[in-house]
Motif scaffolding. Structure first.
Motif, PDB file in Angstrom:
ATOM      1  N   GLU A  54       0.837  -1.196   0.000  1.00  0.00           N
ATOM      2  CA  GLU A  54       0.000   0.000   0.000  1.00  0.00           C
ATOM      3  C   GLU A  54       0.876   1.251   0.000  1.00  0.00           C
ATOM      4  O   GLU A  54       1.774   1.385   0.834  1.00  0.00           O
ATOM      5  N   GLU A  67       2.234   0.338   4.102  1.00  0.00           N
ATOM      6  CA  GLU A  67       2.286  -0.972   4.761  1.00  0.00           C
ATOM      7  C   GLU A  67       2.136  -2.057   3.718  1.00  0.00           C
ATOM      8  O   GLU A  67       1.775  -1.801   2.572  1.00  0.00           O
ATOM      9  N   ASN A  70       0.148  -5.750   3.148  1.00  0.00           N
ATOM     10  CA  ASN A  70      -0.834  -6.707   3.638  1.00  0.00           C
ATOM     11  C   ASN A  70      -0.449  -8.089   3.127  1.00  0.00           C
ATOM     12  O   ASN A  70      -0.412  -8.311   1.919  1.00  0.00           O
TER      13      ASN A  70
HETATM   14 MG    MG Z   1      -3.917  -0.609   5.048  1.00  0.00          MG
END
Ligand code: MG
Ligand code: ADP
Ligand code: ADP
Length: 445
Positions: free
Chosen positions: A275, A288, A290
């Motif tokens: 992200e 971040e 995921n």
């Molecule tokens: Mg996020």
């Protein structure tokens, strides 16, 4: 290949995983709480078993019980879906120790990337741009004030173990910072069992642009383009689309390559998403990663014709990925709307939109009950068309056609967004919802 897979999840994502498994001739075991006894995953999996009461801690989050059940049922793998245990390194480690394959990256990778602050450090070391901020967890108010003074206000306080938009606070001056820090730490401790917070520069009016990755266990990594997830309410995504307005094919390729570099640096090996936050000048920064399948994965599937869940299962089983970057094509435009329940209820009449370029992911059926125990998302409507404006028109038509009676939903708000000039322009950022919620007719509860 796996013979039988336990799905440690519920709702639409459990159904989505069952579909992939069926197409791969793999048996599925659905687990359900007493609240989900009459649910589509429980009815459509090869086998299903009740694992406890409605409370997640006693059912979908009960790690040891899930592993016991997987063993009793003869499962050789567990798919965690999203949310729940999907980013829990301890659970992934327990699976491994018990000889069950966790369908996701290794527990070491979840640990490395799941802690946002340590992931940022790794990115910095690999020349991936990250948002300016504290070098570490802020342990005291004095430290927080010092960091904020250095990077300049506004700042955002974030929980290092955070997710689902929780534990985040914006501070525009020192007073706010001091007040918000303690409440952010308390919220993080309650929600994630870890109160550690760090500080970042708050990027004003940013776009949330994320890159979908696929990586196998042999060092092959490809990216599948971006998704624009900038329509958010309280830092949670409401709808997603791809391609994103204003992203040239050069910038897309550059962001894709940056994300691939990030994944390679981590030694990543599953589906995953990097992200980024993008400022008004088009500068982008890592936010971040995921380490799981995401809610909005169908957007990329419709754009590329690649089944991400199937690929994820193949990769976990040790298959080498045959896809090459040059094979991946992006066709047309895709939009996904998340349909949320705004309260409990029983579905009386249900009609999902159909027709060319339309996909629905949902575990609703007529007569089913929406309980207050779980996430409020009850359906995803995804449309594909040749151009963005045609995709918007198709989504409007789908929302007009969609009927879910008996349960209050956000369908009306989604329809207003599809007709909002700022959304239609394509050039919107994460302030869209706050700025426009009155004109969208939202009752912000
Ligand atoms: Mg996020
Ligand atoms: P995505 O990241 O897949 O786009 P969301 O941010 O909405 O979508 O997260 C998907 C689901 O997982 C939501 O139900 C959210 O509340 C939950 N979730 C995500 N991360 C965490 C976490 N670290 N802890 C608890 N729940 C989480
Ligand atoms: P989560 O784990 O809850 O998904 P993220 O770190 O991905 O948390 O952030 C969620 C959302 O919060 C982002 O999509 C963005 O809208 C907002 N956000 C996070 N960090 C920043 C930042 N530094 N500046 C501006 N907005 C941010």
């Amino acid at each position: 290949m796996f013979k039988r897979v336990l799905i440690a999840n519920r709702g639409e994502i459990a159904l989505r995983i069952i579909r992939a498994l069926r197409e791969m001739n793999i048996e599925s075991v659905a687990v359900y709480s007493t609240a989900d006894k009459d649910s589509l995953p429980a009815m459509t999996a090869t086998k299903s078993i009740c694992i406890g009461p409605a409370k997640p801690a006693e059912s979908y989050l009960n790690q040891d019980l899930l592993i016991d059940v997987a063993q009793q049922m003869g499962c050789d793998a567990i798919h965690p879906g999203y949310g729940f245990l999907s980013e829990n390194a301890e659970f992934a480690r327990k699976c491994e120790e018990n000889g069950i394959c966790f369908i996701g990256p290794s527990w070491q990778l979840i640990e490395k990337m799941g802690d946002k602050q340590s992931a940022k450090k790794l990115m910095l070391e690999n020349n991936v741009p990250v948002v300016m901020g504290s070098d570490d967890i802020v342990r005291s108010s004095e430290e927080a004030v010092k960091v904020a003074a250095k990077i300049g206000y506004p700042v955002i306080i974030k929980a290092t173990a955070g997710g689902g938009g929780k534990g985040m606070r914006i501070a525009r001056d020192e007073d706010e910072l001091l007040k918000e820090l303690t409440s952010a730490q308390a919220e993080a401790a309650a929600a994630f069992g870890n109160g550690d917070c760090y500080i970042e520069k708050y990027i004003e009016q940013p776009k949330h642009i994320e890159i979908q990755l696929l990586a196998d266990k042999y060092g092959n990594v490809v990216h599948l383009g971006e998704r624009n997830c900038s329509v958010q309410r309280h830092h949670q995504k409401l709808l997603e689309e791809s391609p994103s307005w204003g992203l040239s094919s050069e910038l897309r390729a550059e962001m894709g390559e940056t994300a691939v570099r990030a994944a390679k640096a981590a030694g990543y090996n599953s589906v995953g998403t990097v992200e980024f936050i993008m400022d008004a000048s088009g500068n982008y920064y890592f936010m971040e990663m995921n380490t799981r399948i995401q809610v909005e994965h169908p957007v990329t599937e419709m754009l590329t014709d690649i089944d991400l869940v199937r690929e994820q299962i193949y990769i976990a089983s040790g298959r080498k990925m045959e896809l090459r970057q040059e094979d991946i094509e992006f066709r047309g435009n895709v939009i996904e709307c998340r349909i949320n329940a705004k309260g409990p209820g029983t579905v009386k009449v249900l009609h999902f939109p159909e027709g060319l370029g339309v996909r629905t992911e949902s575990s609703l059926f007529e007569g089913c009950t929406i309980t207050p125990f779980y996430d409020s998302m009850i359906a995803k409507i995804i449309v594909h068309d040749r151009s963005r404006i045609e995709a918007i028109r198709r989504m409007r038509r789908c929302l007009e056609e969609l009927v879910i009676s008996g349960v209050p939903t956000n369908i009306g708000e989604m329809y207003m967004i599809m007709n909002h000039p700022e959304f239609v322009s394509g050039n919107y950022d994460t302030s869209f919802w706050e700025k426009n919620k009155e004109s969208i007719g939202a009752v912000d509860i």
